[in-house]
Design a protein around this motif. Sequence first.
Motif, PDB file in Angstrom:
ATOM      1  N   GLN A 120       0.254 -21.327   3.893  1.00  0.00           N
ATOM      2  CA  GLN A 120       0.221 -22.731   3.047  1.00  0.00           C
ATOM      3  C   GLN A 120       1.312 -23.343   3.022  1.00  0.00           C
ATOM      4  O   GLN A 120       1.267 -24.625   3.264  1.00  0.00           O
ATOM      5  N   SER A 121       2.442 -22.661   3.064  1.00  0.00           N
ATOM      6  CA  SER A 121       3.588 -23.387   2.962  1.00  0.00           C
ATOM      7  C   SER A 121       3.687 -24.312   4.441  1.00  0.00           C
ATOM      8  O   SER A 121       4.057 -25.425   4.356  1.00  0.00           O
TER       9      SER A 121
ATOM     10  N   LYS B 256       5.161 -22.983  -2.110  1.00  0.00           N
ATOM     11  CA  LYS B 256       4.259 -21.932  -1.505  1.00  0.00           C
ATOM     12  C   LYS B 256       5.132 -20.777  -1.099  1.00  0.00           C
ATOM     13  O   LYS B 256       5.138 -19.758  -1.152  1.00  0.00           O
ATOM     14  N   SER B 257       6.279 -21.162  -0.385  1.00  0.00           N
ATOM     15  CA  SER B 257       7.352 -20.366   0.191  1.00  0.00           C
ATOM     16  C   SER B 257       7.957 -19.464  -0.739  1.00  0.00           C
ATOM     17  O   SER B 257       8.196 -18.307  -0.738  1.00  0.00           O
TER      18      SER B 257
ATOM     19  N   TYR C 294       0.673 -17.120   1.513  1.00  0.00           N
ATOM     20  CA  TYR C 294       1.840 -18.168   1.042  1.00  0.00           C
ATOM     21  C   TYR C 294       2.398 -18.677   2.240  1.00  0.00           C
ATOM     22  O   TYR C 294       2.745 -19.956   2.318  1.00  0.00           O
TER      23      TYR C 294
ATOM     24  N   PHE D  34       2.031 -12.062   1.869  1.00  0.00           N
ATOM     25  CA  PHE D  34       2.886 -12.984   1.967  1.00  0.00           C
ATOM     26  C   PHE D  34       2.189 -13.809   2.949  1.00  0.00           C
ATOM     27  O   PHE D  34       2.444 -15.018   2.941  1.00  0.00           O
TER      28      PHE D  34
ATOM     29  N   MET E 258      14.954 -18.609   4.216  1.00  0.00           N
ATOM     30  CA  MET E 258      13.683 -18.581   4.677  1.00  0.00           C
ATOM     31  C   MET E 258      13.408 -19.930   5.369  1.00  0.00           C
ATOM     32  O   MET E 258      13.815 -20.949   4.772  1.00  0.00           O
TER      33      MET E 258
ATOM     34  N   LEU F 275       8.521 -18.350   9.345  1.00  0.00           N
ATOM     35  CA  LEU F 275       7.079 -18.114   8.717  1.00  0.00           C
ATOM     36  C   LEU F 275       6.222 -18.081  10.165  1.00  0.00           C
ATOM     37  O   LEU F 275       5.196 -17.498  10.079  1.00  0.00           O
TER      38      LEU F 275
ATOM     39  N   GLN G 269       5.358 -28.983  -2.236  1.00  0.00           N
ATOM     40  CA  GLN G 269       4.363 -27.973  -2.350  1.00  0.00           C
ATOM     41  C   GLN G 269       4.657 -26.964  -1.158  1.00  0.00           C
ATOM     42  O   GLN G 269       4.476 -25.670  -1.361  1.00  0.00           O
ATOM     43  N   SER G 270       5.043 -27.559  -0.009  1.00  0.00           N
ATOM     44  CA  SER G 270       5.496 -26.494   1.155  1.00  0.00           C
ATOM     45  C   SER G 270       6.747 -25.417   0.604  1.00  0.00           C
ATOM     46  O   SER G 270       6.646 -24.435   0.750  1.00  0.00           O
ATOM     47  N   ILE G 271       7.528 -26.034  -0.141  1.00  0.00           N
ATOM     48  CA  ILE G 271       8.643 -25.415  -0.703  1.00  0.00           C
ATOM     49  C   ILE G 271       8.170 -24.292  -1.774  1.00  0.00           C
ATOM     50  O   ILE G 271       8.515 -23.144  -1.710  1.00  0.00           O
TER      51      ILE G 271
ATOM     52  N   LYS H 112       1.048 -27.179   4.172  1.00  0.00           N
ATOM     53  CA  LYS H 112       1.640 -28.335   3.528  1.00  0.00           C
ATOM     54  C   LYS H 112       2.732 -29.176   4.199  1.00  0.00           C
ATOM     55  O   LYS H 112       2.470 -30.434   4.171  1.00  0.00           O
ATOM     56  N   SER H 113       3.514 -28.493   5.083  1.00  0.00           N
ATOM     57  CA  SER H 113       4.733 -29.339   5.618  1.00  0.00           C
ATOM     58  C   SER H 113       3.903 -30.200   6.729  1.00  0.00           C
ATOM     59  O   SER H 113       4.164 -31.385   7.043  1.00  0.00           O
TER      60      SER H 113
END
Lengths: 293, 293
Positions: free
Chosen positions: B70-71, A74-75, B67, B64, B1, B6, A70-72, B74-75
């Motif tokens: 959120q990324s 989202k990015s 996102y 952006f 990325m 981020l 999910q992290s990936i 999530k991590s």
Amino acid sequence: MELRQLKYFLKAKELNNFTEAAKELYITQSTLSQQIKQLEIELDTLLFNRVGKRVTLTEAGALFAQYAQQSIKKSEEGKSMLSDLNNLQTGTLTIGVTLGLQRLFSKAVLEFALRYPRIRIEAVFGASHRLVKDLENMEMDMVLVFNESLDNPNYIYHSLFDSPLAMVSSVHSPYSGRKSITLKEMEKLPLLVATKGFSTDHVISQAFEKQGLKPTFHMEINDIPTALELVKSGNWHSILVQTSVLDKDLVTIPIADIKQKRTAMLIRMQDTYQKKAMKAFQELLEEYGDEGG
Amino acid sequence: MELRQLKYFLKAKELNNFTEAAKELYITQSTLSQQIKQLEIELDTLLFNRVGKRVTLTEAGALFAQYAQQSIKKSEEGKSMLSDLNNLQTGTLTIGVTLGLQRLFSKAVLEFALRYPRIRIEAVFGASHRLVKDLENMEMDMVLVFNESLDNPNYIYHSLFDSPLAMVSSVHSPYSGRKSITLKEMEKLPLLVATKGFSTDHVISQAFEKQGLKPTFHMEINDIPTALELVKSGNWHSILVQTSVLDKDLVTIPIADIKQKRTAMLIRMQDTYQKKAMKAFQELLEEYGDEGG
DNA sequence: ATTCTATAATCGGTTTTAACGATTGATAAT
DNA sequence: ATTATCAATCGTTAAAACCGATTATAGAAT
């Protein structure tokens, strides 16, 4: 923790093999080994069990994979959102298609290419279970298959149309003009399987088996246009989803005792952000799907 | 990325200033500048407008950021999920608390520390808007405030209890024993503001203003226990949410003409995964909240 | 039992790049 | 006009990602 490491981890998880995963990632096995280890150290948790020369995902690894993915995602969603925003439309749309939906796909893709000439299309034909697996690994944006109904809430299932199975024959065949045909009649005919290894093939075999019939398939081909060319010769008959066929030299004859229809469907990941290109393609599919595939 | 980029980007976005952001990230301004630029190149989009010596987020940047956040989230969720799984419970719970909810917080945190001695608690007292801002920047797990009701769908709002505003006086004061008091009566009393700069203070001022009253606040303090000590002396009266006060030397007298109650609420980010520690703390809050703060 | 094969871990060296400090350039404030 | 403040840029350094080769281990084949 970096996205790079998460990507490495997911690939290793997918293949359950560091050497293979490293190859696909275009890095060496040693690098992968090190990066996974580093991730494990940061998380203070083993992601893989090392039993002898093989690795298997730990329970923790399986749980963590969800978040990593999910992290990936989202990015990447963020990135593709921006690319849409720029309206440069330089994106790529990767679509998996099962053989029987070739016609629908070509029609849609033809129009799509006209409207969005700068979007690159990557079409992958293959068996539906394989396509769905690729979708799960985020290697595809959407797949077009028959009757796959995993009830995975992470995917969106969208039915396009239903179509029955039918016998395909040359217009010159003695059966041309027939309103329907039974499996028993077909048992003795020279048949050609055009969908070997695909789910449609499975449905056909089961139908014959159920009636204790043992038809002879004289040929197996996994490409529908080629199969149809051969059917035109008049030497064989084939069985296909009706909408896969549209050719003045061919006829489709409904099979009386297969009631079950095949449902063409589009499956895509549930995105908060959906690529514009994807939406556009989906609309074209719906349009052409309504016209009967 | 990479997640690193981020994170840098979000900090720069938060402060609208590369130099400051770099400081908070413990990197140099040049590094930040380069990393942002690299991200912009990869995304093929400017994230910041450079007007002279200052930077402002572009529209693309604002989109952006969602996102990116959120990324990262999530991590980090994945990581904290694993730490819970290991049951090492070495986590940290960062909680923002507004002054008036100090008592509720202390009660809950006391019990929590007993049950989960290995979890570190970070409590940040401050004005609610400041706390909410920190929550948005993911610097807090939850905040305890009065009446904040942003309708942001990314947050979960949970009411704990309602409590009226009341005048606080010494048990020896002439008002001790009174069933209620009016604002007009209070206007002439020596008052002490215990919540300067907080939202409760705002509510109080408005109530006086509405009746055209101009009370004199002889003192302003932004710490409730200290304020209460002073009130005990009998020289001042204060106005507080009733449940903030529980002391044998003090009395709370309902204010007749402020009907509006303050609602204590817990706000937290909407997580698919919620830290165990967070859940546990929330349960304690609910328990003590029901007992009346 | 021994060899062979497939695999992951480890080691030492190389390359890449993140990070730094100093400088430059640009602009807003004085 | 001068100064202060900020971002961009440049050249260098330190860190770390990556590589190739080697080692270790377990399963398969002989």
